[in-house]
Scaffold this active site. Structure first.
Site, mmCIF file in Angstrom:
data_model
loop_
_atom_site.group_PDB
_atom_site.id
_atom_site.type_symbol
_atom_site.label_atom_id
_atom_site.label_comp_id
_atom_site.label_asym_id
_atom_site.label_seq_id
_atom_site.Cartn_x
_atom_site.Cartn_y
_atom_site.Cartn_z
ATOM 1 N N GLY A 1 0.815 -1.207 0.000
ATOM 2 C CA GLY A 1 0.000 0.000 0.000
ATOM 3 C C GLY A 1 0.851 1.260 0.000
ATOM 4 O O GLY A 1 2.069 1.211 0.179
ATOM 5 N N CYS A 2 0.184 2.386 -0.189
ATOM 6 C CA CYS A 2 0.914 3.655 -0.317
ATOM 7 C C CYS A 2 1.592 4.055 0.989
ATOM 8 O O CYS A 2 2.800 4.303 1.029
ATOM 9 C CB CYS A 2 -0.007 4.754 -0.823
ATOM 10 S SG CYS A 2 -1.513 4.997 0.143
#
Lengths: 356, 356, 356, 356
Positions: free
Chosen positions: D158-159
């Site tokens: 994920g970011c």
């Protein structure tokens, strides 16, 4: 019966916010606005929002009207307030200083962080610290002195210390913090916080569409926060710049003592904070699960606080939002002046931001 | 002695700006705010800027308190005002309508541009047009009717028509415009102008870092501008969206008659405009060479106007700046209500934007 | 086999965009970047986007590598290009000038608008005008000269003239414009258009949440637009500043001859424009009813154009969007260099903006 | 010899960034883009940046071209990837999943944080974790399987976990962290991180001029960060939303063991990090005293990291900047695909942001 007031350094961002608020204040009459750089220019020519609103002109700092004022606000860089305050006090003018010059009680700490000598250490003993919600006694004492005919000096708290301390203080006072631990504060400010000076950092094309940290581990508001919270060498403070004009959000992480972490709920924390701030018209503690938007306080003197207890990691996470120019600077100074001069502390101060 | 007022459609952007202004208005008491979508919710839960400021709750539009008001502001989409106004008027409530439903004097023009039938054409004959600087007589007549005990209807001008007409009217009245020519209006609005509805256009990631034209050659404010200026089929109006919240700048290009173009100076034009707006506290005509910033009027009810005569191309170029939600909507409606109810027209209205 | 190229004035916004594009260009090898102010500094220290991408350093303008280049791009203020071009040409280096110094064919017009003497009027006779979609023959001639061993000078069109002329030219060439009428151009630019200099206008807190007109009736791009379109004294041009970094939208209003206005449809206009730009890979004419967003072209060399015929008011309204730094400056200069050096005109140039 | 690839969920923000990058990738041929909501529409009609660049059309998710691809990227919400991945793998298509469905190795943790059952727990045992700089062995194994003819599944990080872990991992691996302590992560994301859905939070007028925390103490990236760093229940993660489109800054506070705090300098830390990331072309560790701007990485697959040792409070403060849509989503997925398919990991990925 209005008080006569003046602003020294009125063309900077904190200064012009003072001007905005003082022009609308029902008990203050703004008689002098000074700016050495803009002296001779009309207020409305420098800040066109005032077109048709005021005919005031900027003068140089040596404007004799200042010494005839009841109160003068200093919105000048540090060291300049050190130079200006003693003379005004001697002339019987109460001084509300927005700079850092009189905030740190220990002149040695000031000298270490600001790399300059403190030339009036004696004033540090009697100055009031200007953060009304946490230093009410200080300001009450100043109000009494002032009522007795004395000119008083108030060192108004900085923007990051204000948001951070309003967020952290009740928890620390409650004894929730784990012994020996450090508080981690990551705060975000709008670009007005970087001041009016046009430079590479404040250029639109640098600040827009960008966030970055600055002053990491060395920002001068660190010792001020530590002093307010009584946490010497135990505050890790990282300020960040974000692309908005006004607004400051401080995210405060307080390690909880194990026994506290095991039992304290977010609702408990909210209740405690609400009790703490019961008599404080500008502070609003949000319901559990709610966290403040800086846009909800921009333009106003309000502070909104959200809380969450993280039991897994034994941490109290607090976010605290203010307008850096208003509650973080000009509004707070006027709030202090209201108190010292015997007015209601909300007098002339906006309670409410633009809703959109 | 305060007037009781209500806002229908209070949760939209114009509606909430009415709420902000009315809560601070010294002569109005806001007793009802309606929003069918948000009924039952607290004002501060929908707009957290009001936390600690007001305990009002949204109700549905059928709130009976409305018919007991002295004045009701309608901040609803067109056709909804058509539905609501007659009942309120019958109940003796003066109505200040921010929608387009009663602006166009010819119902056929309304029906052509809004694709819907006008169900109360008789009201168009008596309604006052709510743009005080240009339709003072209309509002004076309404004030007289109201003083005589009648409920009155005021159709407040739209945002683009307000800025554009305040900029264009004095020149056209002066007879400077070339015969048979058309006025070109290119205007720029902040995103609040697109309303509170969340959609592809109002998504942050669509509006940010972007400017675009919309409604080209078919925006519904076109016939309203033509009606105010008396220029049927001779206004070319192109609105643009820019990445800011509040603010509207209208750039108006008026072809000058040859004899005017040869002699008129910008200073002449400024002088004429200043004379025209002498009694208008909200309009400020800037010095020759100065042009307004929308940020100088945001949050206030002010309008700032800049002028330039282009002799080479025989054109008068005017830029006119307002806050689309204030002077372009809520502020103007309150200004109209002030006049109709016999108050000073500036009562409760901010003259001054945030300086920064 | 790559061409050696250099950039003079590489630290400004147009210059650094040249650097970005040239570093990614498959046929150009960037050997020199100059900036007197930043000489000695690494590219990545001044613009951290280049960290890990390039080890180039800024040098002073007298870098001897420049005269060994095949082509040099001048991204310096006007008059500085006047000073630099002749020497480079004499050294056999082709020059692509992004400044205004060689754009106006009549030195008297240059001198009137730029208040300075033109020191190389003879170069104006042979320079090519760098707007490939409208001046293909000019650039073909330059390419032939270059192929024959001559160093050539290309005066690249300015940002506003590029967007405006790409939008207006096909209509004017088609003879649609009403005789004797004037074109009204209202254009909006992002803040990179105001340059890298940090000043009161480019300060974030001044540009953010604001739109304003500037240079009204006196912007120096006016005579350049008039020259391209052949409309002496008949262009009314008002540029505006909006809060975005990159992007330029020009809204062009062309009065239509009565017989044209009565018959021309928007679809006709779109068809004509599409035919005109058939061989132009960077220009995209949108369907009737569509108007371009500047965000759709930002970062790319594209131009998007939307059209609407306003029969009521006899006006053709065109909006034309480019990235002011790319198609409006650096990208266009590289497009010209590609053509002159015999490469495909799209070589190394981004056709596509970030989608969001 | 190009690989055939497809994107499922191509109309969302991560999906469209995949489209942008894949259209420019020299070794991938994009044959299918799916979006149930936009099926039948042209890419350029939904995202006008692609006008003139691609004629692709969105199809529904059941596009049969997908199963004929070498690799498919899933840019769909969690649970949708759970549904789609098994079928593609069975069809012999390697899957690069940008959702959270296969990131957490323990299905019970997934079920606790995502409130839904994990329907393919067996895939968790063999999937590779897609964060190349920290999980090179995982991806090497996947590349070997793929070379042996197997379809592989990569769960891309994920970011927030990407930025945070790239910032924190080397310090933790070095054993600098105080025993039993927790890491405090305060991160700031641009609004693209909130997705394409138009709602109250993503409305321009809500996000602009505002910063706020969200998901405090309950954001689903918390267990992912804890898993990567091996710090169960010891990560306090507070994400914030700021008014920019792209960009993510993670500020990581790691308590230092006393003996480390007494001796480690910032320069030491920088040296260690640079050694750690020596073979990583996208990660750049800045000099001591420098901290990254998100604008320096926006649009690129780069990560920039700044470090400061705070000896007073025994804390290592790290700021790590990425583009949330590129290195935090689409770019990283393509980097993983490059590795798995035997290409250079930088192939087709931008190393450099726009300089301004």
């Amino acid at each position: 019966m209005a008080y006569r007031v003046g602003v020294v350094g009125a063309a900077g961002y904190a200064g012009i916010e003072l001007v905005r608020l003082l022009l609308g204040h029902p008990q203050f009459k703004l008689v002098a606005i000074t700016s050495n750089a803009d002296a001779g220019q009309k207020l409305a020519d420098v800040y066109p929002a005032f077109a048709g609103v005021s005919d005031l002109e900027f003068t140089t700092h040596d404007n004799p009207l200042l010494t005839a004022c009841d109160a003068v606000f200093l919105a000048v860089p540090h060291t300049a307030a050190l130079a200006a305050a003693p003379g005004l006090l001697k002339a019987g003018v109460s001084v509300f200083d927005l700079s850092a010059d009189f905030r740190l009680s220990d002149p040695a700490v000031y000298e270490a962080w600001y790399n300059t000598q403190h030339t009036s250490p004696e004033l540090l003993k009697t100055r009031a610290f200007g953060l009304p919600e946490l230093f009410a006694a200080d300001l009450a004492r100043a109000a009494a002195s002032r009522a007795a005919g004395e000119a008083v000096l108030v060192a108004c708290a900085g923007c990051y210390p204000t948001a951070t301390s309003l967020g952290a203080y009740p928890a620390i006072q409650a004894g929730w913090m784990a012994e020996g631990s450090s508080v981690v504060v990551d705060a975000i400010s709008g670009v007005t916080g970087a001041g009016k000076s046009a430079n590479a950092r404040t250029h639109y094309c640098s600040a827009d569409e960008n966030v970055e940290a600055y002053g990491v581990c060395k920002h001068r508001h660190t010792p001020e926060i530590e002093q307010i919270l009584g946490l010497e060498d135990r505050v890790v403070f990282t300020p960040h710049l974000a692309p908005l004009k006004r607004g400051l959000l401080s995210t405060v992480n307080i390690p909880l003592a194990p026994e506290v972490a095991d039992t304290l709920t977010t609702e408990d924390a909210v209740a405690r904070y609400r009790a703490f701030y019961e008599g404080s018209p500008f502070v609003r503690v949000l319901d559990a699960g709610q966290f403040p938007k800086t846009s909800s306080v921009a333009g106003s003197n309000a502070c909104q606080i959200g809380l969450a207890v993280n039991g897994r990691a034994r941490m109290l996470v607090i976010t605290s939002a203010i307008d850096n120019l208003c509650k973080g600077a000009a509004g707070q100074a006027i709030q202090c002046a209201n108190i010292v001069l015997g007015l209601d502390e909300t007098c002339g101060l906006p309670l409410c931001a633009l809703p959109v």
